[in-house]
Motif scaffolding. Structure first.
Motif, PDB file in Angstrom:
ATOM      1  N   THR A 132      11.388  -2.698   0.980  1.00  0.00           N
ATOM      2  CA  THR A 132      11.880  -2.830  -0.385  1.00  0.00           C
ATOM      3  C   THR A 132      12.916  -1.836  -0.865  1.00  0.00           C
ATOM      4  O   THR A 132      13.873  -1.891  -1.110  1.00  0.00           O
ATOM      5  CB  THR A 132      10.935  -3.057  -1.276  1.00  0.00           C
ATOM      6  N   ILE A 133      12.434  -0.591  -0.563  1.00  0.00           N
ATOM      7  CA  ILE A 133      13.615   0.540  -0.765  1.00  0.00           C
ATOM      8  C   ILE A 133      14.593   0.643   0.122  1.00  0.00           C
ATOM      9  O   ILE A 133      15.705   0.498  -0.509  1.00  0.00           O
ATOM     10  CB  ILE A 133      12.756   1.958  -0.605  1.00  0.00           C
ATOM     11  N   LEU A 134      14.373   0.194   1.201  1.00  0.00           N
ATOM     12  CA  LEU A 134      15.635   0.327   2.118  1.00  0.00           C
ATOM     13  C   LEU A 134      16.679  -0.859   1.876  1.00  0.00           C
ATOM     14  O   LEU A 134      17.951  -0.624   1.751  1.00  0.00           O
ATOM     15  CB  LEU A 134      15.196   0.089   3.707  1.00  0.00           C
ATOM     16  N   SER A 143       9.950  11.046  -2.182  1.00  0.00           N
ATOM     17  CA  SER A 143       9.164  11.894  -2.691  1.00  0.00           C
ATOM     18  C   SER A 143       7.642  11.514  -2.284  1.00  0.00           C
ATOM     19  O   SER A 143       7.369  10.044  -2.795  1.00  0.00           O
ATOM     20  CB  SER A 143       9.446  12.459  -3.831  1.00  0.00           C
ATOM     21  N   PRO A 144       6.806  12.297  -2.192  1.00  0.00           N
ATOM     22  CA  PRO A 144       5.456  11.703  -2.350  1.00  0.00           C
ATOM     23  C   PRO A 144       4.902  11.086  -3.273  1.00  0.00           C
ATOM     24  O   PRO A 144       4.222  10.179  -3.344  1.00  0.00           O
ATOM     25  CB  PRO A 144       4.486  13.121  -1.902  1.00  0.00           C
ATOM     26  N   VAL A 145       4.974  11.591  -4.684  1.00  0.00           N
ATOM     27  CA  VAL A 145       4.286  10.832  -5.711  1.00  0.00           C
ATOM     28  C   VAL A 145       4.999   9.554  -6.049  1.00  0.00           C
ATOM     29  O   VAL A 145       4.516   8.386  -6.317  1.00  0.00           O
ATOM     30  CB  VAL A 145       4.665  11.649  -7.125  1.00  0.00           C
ATOM     31  N   GLU A 146       6.384   9.336  -5.621  1.00  0.00           N
ATOM     32  CA  GLU A 146       7.076   7.963  -5.681  1.00  0.00           C
ATOM     33  C   GLU A 146       6.726   7.140  -4.470  1.00  0.00           C
ATOM     34  O   GLU A 146       6.338   6.124  -4.571  1.00  0.00           O
ATOM     35  CB  GLU A 146       8.515   8.337  -5.912  1.00  0.00           C
ATOM     36  N   PHE A 147       6.768   7.560  -3.506  1.00  0.00           N
ATOM     37  CA  PHE A 147       6.650   6.844  -2.267  1.00  0.00           C
ATOM     38  C   PHE A 147       5.182   6.307  -2.195  1.00  0.00           C
ATOM     39  O   PHE A 147       5.034   5.054  -2.007  1.00  0.00           O
ATOM     40  CB  PHE A 147       7.013   7.543  -0.915  1.00  0.00           C
ATOM     41  N   TRP A 148       4.151   7.416  -2.120  1.00  0.00           N
ATOM     42  CA  TRP A 148       2.679   6.982  -1.918  1.00  0.00           C
ATOM     43  C   TRP A 148       2.131   6.132  -3.343  1.00  0.00           C
ATOM     44  O   TRP A 148       1.337   5.354  -2.844  1.00  0.00           O
ATOM     45  CB  TRP A 148       1.986   8.106  -1.634  1.00  0.00           C
ATOM     46  N   ASN A 149       2.725   6.459  -4.208  1.00  0.00           N
ATOM     47  CA  ASN A 149       2.342   5.443  -5.485  1.00  0.00           C
ATOM     48  C   ASN A 149       2.870   4.029  -5.172  1.00  0.00           C
ATOM     49  O   ASN A 149       2.240   3.022  -5.374  1.00  0.00           O
ATOM     50  CB  ASN A 149       2.652   6.137  -6.570  1.00  0.00           C
ATOM     51  N   GLY A 150       4.159   4.003  -4.695  1.00  0.00           N
ATOM     52  CA  GLY A 150       4.713   2.623  -4.407  1.00  0.00           C
ATOM     53  C   GLY A 150       4.009   1.934  -3.392  1.00  0.00           C
ATOM     54  O   GLY A 150       3.741   0.766  -3.259  1.00  0.00           O
ATOM     55  N   VAL A 151       3.436   2.663  -2.556  1.00  0.00           N
ATOM     56  CA  VAL A 151       2.691   1.863  -1.454  1.00  0.00           C
ATOM     57  C   VAL A 151       1.386   1.434  -1.916  1.00  0.00           C
ATOM     58  O   VAL A 151       0.788   0.453  -1.755  1.00  0.00           O
ATOM     59  CB  VAL A 151       2.418   3.044  -0.140  1.00  0.00           C
ATOM     60  N   ARG A 152       0.625   2.432  -2.898  1.00  0.00           N
ATOM     61  CA  ARG A 152      -0.534   2.061  -3.138  1.00  0.00           C
ATOM     62  C   ARG A 152      -0.496   0.916  -4.337  1.00  0.00           C
ATOM     63  O   ARG A 152      -1.223   0.223  -4.307  1.00  0.00           O
ATOM     64  CB  ARG A 152      -1.311   3.374  -4.115  1.00  0.00           C
ATOM     65  N   GLY A 209       7.543  -7.601  -2.407  1.00  0.00           N
ATOM     66  CA  GLY A 209       8.797  -7.282  -2.531  1.00  0.00           C
ATOM     67  C   GLY A 209       9.485  -7.751  -3.868  1.00  0.00           C
ATOM     68  O   GLY A 209      10.602  -7.446  -4.177  1.00  0.00           O
ATOM     69  N   LYS A 210       8.707  -8.504  -4.680  1.00  0.00           N
ATOM     70  CA  LYS A 210       9.205  -9.086  -6.003  1.00  0.00           C
ATOM     71  C   LYS A 210       8.902  -8.541  -7.094  1.00  0.00           C
ATOM     72  O   LYS A 210       9.271  -9.115  -8.186  1.00  0.00           O
ATOM     73  CB  LYS A 210       8.924 -10.604  -6.015  1.00  0.00           C
ATOM     74  N   LYS A 211       8.021  -7.526  -7.083  1.00  0.00           N
ATOM     75  CA  LYS A 211       7.358  -7.020  -8.245  1.00  0.00           C
ATOM     76  C   LYS A 211       7.576  -5.409  -8.277  1.00  0.00           C
ATOM     77  O   LYS A 211       7.084  -4.910  -7.049  1.00  0.00           O
ATOM     78  CB  LYS A 211       6.155  -7.426  -8.638  1.00  0.00           C
ATOM     79  N   SER A 212       7.643  -4.859  -9.112  1.00  0.00           N
ATOM     80  CA  SER A 212       7.619  -3.176  -9.020  1.00  0.00           C
ATOM     81  C   SER A 212       6.233  -2.800  -8.980  1.00  0.00           C
ATOM     82  O   SER A 212       5.571  -3.078  -9.877  1.00  0.00           O
ATOM     83  CB  SER A 212       8.554  -2.682 -10.449  1.00  0.00           C
TER      84      SER A 212
END
Length: 186
Positions: A13-15, A43-52, A57-60
């Motif tokens: 989704t990020i890419l 960054s860790p806080v954004e990326f890993w929270n995004g994974v968690r 891919g259609k919702k934040s």
């Protein structure tokens, strides 16, 4: 939660989003911003929270984090490091009775914000996207935006132009008609 599925889904989704924003920024003549857009998402806080909190891919994921915790640490980190978000430009007025206000945004960041909104609309609505979608989404929440009037006028002009005349005309206008010289310096 399937960690690997979420990891690859969130990264994809990020890419994809960065690719769409880069394409838009290049069309607008913002080459450096197109390349550097949203690097904080790694960054860790954004990326890993995004994974968690990944929901497909259609919702934040930020929205899900906010529902669960009452705030989104990823979003607070993101908006504080990316000048294309109007929230970056919110500060107290010099007149203490006026409270928080939107500060002047350099034109290049307002244009990047436009590029970001178009890309996010395409990214999260791939099957239903039209050039009117970014304007419709903006209109739903604009009453709550703390946005400097100059930035608001330019963003709304670009969103209306996109909805009424399409991408080619809007990016042509940005490249040929935007007065970059009279933008606040930052």
């Amino acid at each position: 939660m399937n960690l690997w599925r979420n990891f690859w889904g969130h990264l994809g989704t990020i890419l994809h989003h960065k690719k769409l924003v880069r394409r838009n920024c290049f069309r607008a003549g913002l080459y450096k911003q197109g390349i550097m857009h949203d690097w904080s998402k790694y960054s860790p806080v954004e990326f890993w929270n995004g994974v968690r909190y990944y929901q497909g891919g259609k919702k934040s994921p930020n929205k899900k984090e906010k529902i669960e915790k009452g705030y989104s640490a990823a979003w607070l980190h993101h908006k504080g490091r990316n000048r294309h978000h109007y929230e970056y430009w919110i500060d107290f007025s010099n007149n203490s009775s006026e409270g928080l206000q939107g500060m002047p945004m350099p034109t290049r960041y307002v244009v990047e914000m436009f590029c970001d909104r178009v890309a996010a609309s395409k990214n999260y609505n791939p099957d239903t996207y039209t050039d009117a979608f970014p304007l419709e989404y903006y209109e739903k929440g604009k009453a709550h935006y703390v946005l400097h009037e100059d930035a608001r006028q330019l963003l709304e002009k670009l969103l209306h132009m996109l909805a009424e005349q399409g991408e080619d005309a809007t990016f042509r206008y940005i490249r040929k008609e935007i007065d970059w010289k009279h933008s606040p310096k930052h």
